[in-house]
Design a protein around this motif. Structure first.
Motif, PDB file in Angstrom:
ATOM      1  N   GLU A 135      14.423 -29.040 -36.028  1.00  0.00           N
ATOM      2  CA  GLU A 135      13.759 -28.296 -37.104  1.00  0.00           C
ATOM      3  C   GLU A 135      12.389 -28.865 -37.452  1.00  0.00           C
ATOM      4  O   GLU A 135      11.586 -28.211 -38.128  1.00  0.00           O
ATOM      5  CB  GLU A 135      14.636 -28.237 -38.356  1.00  0.00           C
ATOM      6  CG  GLU A 135      15.031 -29.574 -38.946  1.00  0.00           C
ATOM      7  CD  GLU A 135      16.355 -30.105 -38.422  1.00  0.00           C
ATOM      8  OE1 GLU A 135      16.980 -30.906 -39.140  1.00  0.00           O
ATOM      9  OE2 GLU A 135      16.765 -29.714 -37.288  1.00  0.00           O
ATOM     10  N   ASN A 136      12.087 -30.066 -36.999  1.00  0.00           N
ATOM     11  CA  ASN A 136      10.788 -30.678 -37.277  1.00  0.00           C
ATOM     12  C   ASN A 136       9.781 -30.470 -36.151  1.00  0.00           C
ATOM     13  O   ASN A 136       8.702 -31.050 -36.171  1.00  0.00           O
ATOM     14  CB  ASN A 136      10.942 -32.172 -37.544  1.00  0.00           C
ATOM     15  CG  ASN A 136      11.572 -32.450 -38.893  1.00  0.00           C
ATOM     16  OD1 ASN A 136      11.994 -31.538 -39.591  1.00  0.00           O
ATOM     17  ND2 ASN A 136      11.649 -33.721 -39.248  1.00  0.00           N
ATOM     18  N   VAL A 137      10.133 -29.636 -35.181  1.00  0.00           N
ATOM     19  CA  VAL A 137       9.231 -29.267 -34.089  1.00  0.00           C
ATOM     20  C   VAL A 137       8.601 -27.929 -34.427  1.00  0.00           C
ATOM     21  O   VAL A 137       9.307 -26.954 -34.714  1.00  0.00           O
ATOM     22  CB  VAL A 137       9.988 -29.172 -32.750  1.00  0.00           C
ATOM     23  CG1 VAL A 137       9.079 -28.612 -31.657  1.00  0.00           C
ATOM     24  CG2 VAL A 137      10.558 -30.519 -32.351  1.00  0.00           C
ATOM     25  N   LEU A 138       7.278 -27.865 -34.392  1.00  0.00           N
ATOM     26  CA  LEU A 138       6.565 -26.613 -34.653  1.00  0.00           C
ATOM     27  C   LEU A 138       5.707 -26.271 -33.446  1.00  0.00           C
ATOM     28  O   LEU A 138       4.870 -27.075 -33.022  1.00  0.00           O
ATOM     29  CB  LEU A 138       5.676 -26.743 -35.889  1.00  0.00           C
ATOM     30  CG  LEU A 138       6.371 -27.040 -37.220  1.00  0.00           C
ATOM     31  CD1 LEU A 138       5.350 -27.131 -38.341  1.00  0.00           C
ATOM     32  CD2 LEU A 138       7.405 -25.977 -37.534  1.00  0.00           C
ATOM     33  N   GLN A 139       5.889 -25.094 -32.903  1.00  0.00           N
ATOM     34  CA  GLN A 139       5.112 -24.636 -31.747  1.00  0.00           C
ATOM     35  C   GLN A 139       3.693 -24.285 -32.187  1.00  0.00           C
ATOM     36  O   GLN A 139       3.484 -23.721 -33.260  1.00  0.00           O
ATOM     37  CB  GLN A 139       5.796 -23.416 -31.144  1.00  0.00           C
ATOM     38  CG  GLN A 139       5.280 -23.008 -29.782  1.00  0.00           C
ATOM     39  CD  GLN A 139       6.080 -21.846 -29.228  1.00  0.00           C
ATOM     40  OE1 GLN A 139       5.724 -20.689 -29.420  1.00  0.00           O
ATOM     41  NE2 GLN A 139       7.169 -22.150 -28.529  1.00  0.00           N
ATOM     42  N   THR A 140       2.727 -24.640 -31.337  1.00  0.00           N
ATOM     43  CA  THR A 140       1.317 -24.417 -31.660  1.00  0.00           C
ATOM     44  C   THR A 140       0.580 -23.855 -30.446  1.00  0.00           C
ATOM     45  O   THR A 140       1.135 -23.776 -29.349  1.00  0.00           O
ATOM     46  CB  THR A 140       0.626 -25.727 -32.085  1.00  0.00           C
ATOM     47  OG1 THR A 140       0.687 -26.663 -30.999  1.00  0.00           O
ATOM     48  CG2 THR A 140       1.278 -26.315 -33.335  1.00  0.00           C
ATOM     49  N   ASN A 141      -0.668 -23.486 -30.678  1.00  0.00           N
ATOM     50  CA  ASN A 141      -1.530 -23.025 -29.593  1.00  0.00           C
ATOM     51  C   ASN A 141      -2.118 -24.242 -28.879  1.00  0.00           C
ATOM     52  O   ASN A 141      -3.232 -24.673 -29.159  1.00  0.00           O
ATOM     53  CB  ASN A 141      -2.639 -22.133 -30.146  1.00  0.00           C
ATOM     54  CG  ASN A 141      -3.565 -21.614 -29.059  1.00  0.00           C
ATOM     55  OD1 ASN A 141      -4.776 -21.735 -29.154  1.00  0.00           O
ATOM     56  ND2 ASN A 141      -2.995 -21.040 -28.027  1.00  0.00           N
ATOM     57  N   GLY A 142      -1.338 -24.809 -27.970  1.00  0.00           N
ATOM     58  CA  GLY A 142      -1.755 -25.999 -27.258  1.00  0.00           C
ATOM     59  C   GLY A 142      -1.823 -27.216 -28.156  1.00  0.00           C
ATOM     60  O   GLY A 142      -1.557 -27.154 -29.374  1.00  0.00           O
ATOM     61  N   ALA A 143      -2.198 -28.341 -27.559  1.00  0.00           N
ATOM     62  CA  ALA A 143      -2.363 -29.559 -28.352  1.00  0.00           C
ATOM     63  C   ALA A 143      -3.582 -29.470 -29.256  1.00  0.00           C
ATOM     64  O   ALA A 143      -3.599 -30.079 -30.331  1.00  0.00           O
ATOM     65  CB  ALA A 143      -2.477 -30.772 -27.434  1.00  0.00           C
ATOM     66  N   THR A 144      -4.601 -28.708 -28.835  1.00  0.00           N
ATOM     67  CA  THR A 144      -5.764 -28.537 -29.713  1.00  0.00           C
ATOM     68  C   THR A 144      -5.354 -27.867 -31.013  1.00  0.00           C
ATOM     69  O   THR A 144      -5.819 -28.239 -32.090  1.00  0.00           O
ATOM     70  CB  THR A 144      -6.869 -27.723 -29.014  1.00  0.00           C
ATOM     71  OG1 THR A 144      -6.330 -26.477 -28.557  1.00  0.00           O
ATOM     72  CG2 THR A 144      -7.459 -28.486 -27.856  1.00  0.00           C
ATOM     73  N   GLY A 145      -4.473 -26.878 -30.920  1.00  0.00           N
ATOM     74  CA  GLY A 145      -3.972 -26.233 -32.130  1.00  0.00           C
ATOM     75  C   GLY A 145      -3.111 -27.156 -32.963  1.00  0.00           C
ATOM     76  O   GLY A 145      -3.135 -27.106 -34.197  1.00  0.00           O
ATOM     77  N   ALA A 146      -2.353 -28.017 -32.296  1.00  0.00           N
ATOM     78  CA  ALA A 146      -1.505 -28.965 -33.019  1.00  0.00           C
ATOM     79  C   ALA A 146      -2.343 -30.002 -33.753  1.00  0.00           C
ATOM     80  O   ALA A 146      -2.071 -30.337 -34.918  1.00  0.00           O
ATOM     81  CB  ALA A 146      -0.543 -29.640 -32.047  1.00  0.00           C
ATOM     82  N   ASN A 147      -3.376 -30.528 -33.076  1.00  0.00           N
ATOM     83  CA  ASN A 147      -4.272 -31.475 -33.742  1.00  0.00           C
ATOM     84  C   ASN A 147      -4.935 -30.843 -34.955  1.00  0.00           C
ATOM     85  O   ASN A 147      -5.011 -31.443 -36.037  1.00  0.00           O
ATOM     86  CB  ASN A 147      -5.349 -31.958 -32.764  1.00  0.00           C
ATOM     87  CG  ASN A 147      -4.846 -32.985 -31.775  1.00  0.00           C
ATOM     88  OD1 ASN A 147      -3.973 -33.783 -32.086  1.00  0.00           O
ATOM     89  ND2 ASN A 147      -5.394 -32.971 -30.581  1.00  0.00           N
ATOM     90  N   GLN A 148      -5.433 -29.633 -34.766  1.00  0.00           N
ATOM     91  CA  GLN A 148      -6.103 -28.951 -35.871  1.00  0.00           C
ATOM     92  C   GLN A 148      -5.149 -28.732 -37.036  1.00  0.00           C
ATOM     93  O   GLN A 148      -5.506 -28.962 -38.194  1.00  0.00           O
ATOM     94  CB  GLN A 148      -6.668 -27.619 -35.406  1.00  0.00           C
ATOM     95  CG  GLN A 148      -7.408 -26.858 -36.514  1.00  0.00           C
ATOM     96  CD  GLN A 148      -7.901 -25.508 -36.070  1.00  0.00           C
ATOM     97  OE1 GLN A 148      -7.361 -24.909 -35.152  1.00  0.00           O
ATOM     98  NE2 GLN A 148      -8.933 -25.006 -36.727  1.00  0.00           N
ATOM     99  N   LEU A 149      -3.936 -28.296 -36.733  1.00  0.00           N
ATOM    100  CA  LEU A 149      -2.956 -28.044 -37.791  1.00  0.00           C
ATOM    101  C   LEU A 149      -2.665 -29.313 -38.581  1.00  0.00           C
ATOM    102  O   LEU A 149      -2.681 -29.308 -39.826  1.00  0.00           O
ATOM    103  CB  LEU A 149      -1.663 -27.507 -37.179  1.00  0.00           C
ATOM    104  CG  LEU A 149      -0.470 -27.380 -38.131  1.00  0.00           C
ATOM    105  CD1 LEU A 149      -0.761 -26.393 -39.252  1.00  0.00           C
ATOM    106  CD2 LEU A 149       0.793 -26.982 -37.368  1.00  0.00           C
ATOM    107  N   ALA A 150      -2.402 -30.411 -37.888  1.00  0.00           N
ATOM    108  CA  ALA A 150      -2.026 -31.641 -38.575  1.00  0.00           C
ATOM    109  C   ALA A 150      -3.171 -32.195 -39.419  1.00  0.00           C
ATOM    110  O   ALA A 150      -2.975 -32.608 -40.568  1.00  0.00           O
ATOM    111  CB  ALA A 150      -1.565 -32.682 -37.555  1.00  0.00           C
TER     112      ALA A 150
END
Length: 374
Positions: free
Chosen positions: A81-96
């Motif tokens: 439940e603590n895994v969130l899908q993103t638009n690539g790692a660039t999207g994950a970095n931006q989100l965090a």
């Protein structure tokens, strides 16, 4: 909001279609759709049958339960439940970063490395101090420098582990030392971990050693599927994941039903893909390092089984001008080190297909000979 131009992306956007021999990229040689879908054991028939039955709605907003469970299995302490899908790692970095960093915050970023990790915080109004990696220390940082940089109000330490483009790797002992520094002030530690080593070097995720650790990853590099554009955030702390959920609603709805299904297939067959990629890394790294040993104008601190490398150039030109001339005259594409704030160097993506690597190294070696005649 003001932000610097993204050096490496701007270079590739402008020049990668001009190249006839591209040895600039950072992924292990990309899989074809046929290679991925054949992993179902039925020549892709099962995959496409399932796909044909899917409705083109938004699908699972955070990633399907299968995706989240498979990603969770890559870590020791991260629940699905603590895994969130993103638009690539660039999207994950931006989100965090977008979720946690505010104007006036103090952050520390490993430097030089992936530009997102220091220029996005700057654009949000944070004060950014650099924790330097140094060529004289095999592209590794000094923990004492991090201790000198930390402040009582430090909000986040940002890492690229392993590092693009140098191929350096922070081992578990160094990560634990970073965590001890972060814990002293309650700072988060974000680690972009897309370059997992493929040479058997032990690798530790920040999410498994720190409750305020945020692991960023994707299927682009180690898994050879950059065109899929699927990444994720992973953390052991449910409060952090819930905060990301709120901000994620403003940046991404879903990865799409097709991408999610393909991502699940790749993760289900992770072992086969990693076995393929270990062979590519082992074979190509030997070819590459053997070639470097024959060159008087190229030197290298070898990467730790990671799909990027940073060569040092001994030429009477700036690295940018050299790379432009090389592309114009031979069709060979590198990324100038200046695009990573490492002048006098270039990123060489040795994990392309072996035929392309051999051709690229031969052309590059021949081109460098002109400087011996001057």
């Amino acid at each position: 909001m003001q932000i610097a131009g993204f050096g490496v992306e701007a270079w590739l956007n402008e020049h990668e279609r001009e190249a006839t021999t591209d040895i600039s990229q950072s992924s292990v040689s990309a899989l074809t759709m046929a290679e991925v879908t054949a992993l179902d054991g039925q020549g892709g028939q099962q995959f496409y049958q399932q796909l044909n039955q899917m409705r083109l709605d938004y699908g699972w907003i955070e990633g399907s339960p299968e995706f989240k469970q498979l990603v969770s299995g890559l870590y020791e302490r991260v629940p699905a439940e603590n895994v969130l899908q993103t638009n690539g790692a660039t999207g994950a970095n931006q989100l965090a970063i977008y979720s946690l960093i505010e104007p006036g915050d103090h952050v520390i970023s490993l430097y030089p490395t992936y530009q997102q990790l220091y220029d996005i915080p700057k654009s949000l109004g944070a004060t950014v101090d650099y924790w330097h990696i140094r060529e004289s220390h095999d592209w590794m940082p000094d923990i004492d420098e991090l201790k000198a940089l930390i402040r009582p109000n430090t909000k986040m330490i940002l890492l690229n582990n392993a590092m693009n483009p140098t191929g350096g790797l922070l081992d578990r002992a160094m990560l634990e030392a970073v965590v001890a520094v972060a814990q002293s002030v309650g700072a988060y530690v974000l680690a972009d971990e897309v370059y997992e080593p493929l040479d058997g070097t032990p690798f530790t995720s920040i999410a498994d050693v720190y409750d305020r650790g945020i692991a960023i990853n994707s299927l682009s590099k180690t898994y050879s599927a950059p065109g899929l554009r699927i990444g994720w955030t992973a953390t052991s702390d449910t409060k952090i994941a819930d905060l990301f959920r709120k901000y994620r609603d403003y940046t991404m709805i879903s990865g799409g039903v097709f991408n999610d299904q393909l991502a699940v297939l790749i993760l289900q067959h992770r072992a086969e893909i990693l076995a393929r990629n270990r062979q590519i890394v082992s074979r190509n790294l030997k070819l590459f390092t053997d070639w470097v040993a024959t060159q008087s104008r190229v030197s290298l601190i070898a990467p730790h089984g990671i799909s990027v490398s940073c060569i040092k150039l001994d030429v009477p030109l700036t690295d940018e001008q050299f790379c432009l001339n090389l592309l114009r005259d031979t069709g060979v594409l590198l990324v100038p080190g200046s695009r990573f704030a490492i002048p006098g160097h270039a990123r060489l993506g040795y994990c392309t297909d072996t035929t392309t690597l051999k051709r690229g190294l031969r052309l590059l070696g021949d081109y460098l000979k002109q400087f011996d005649r001057d």
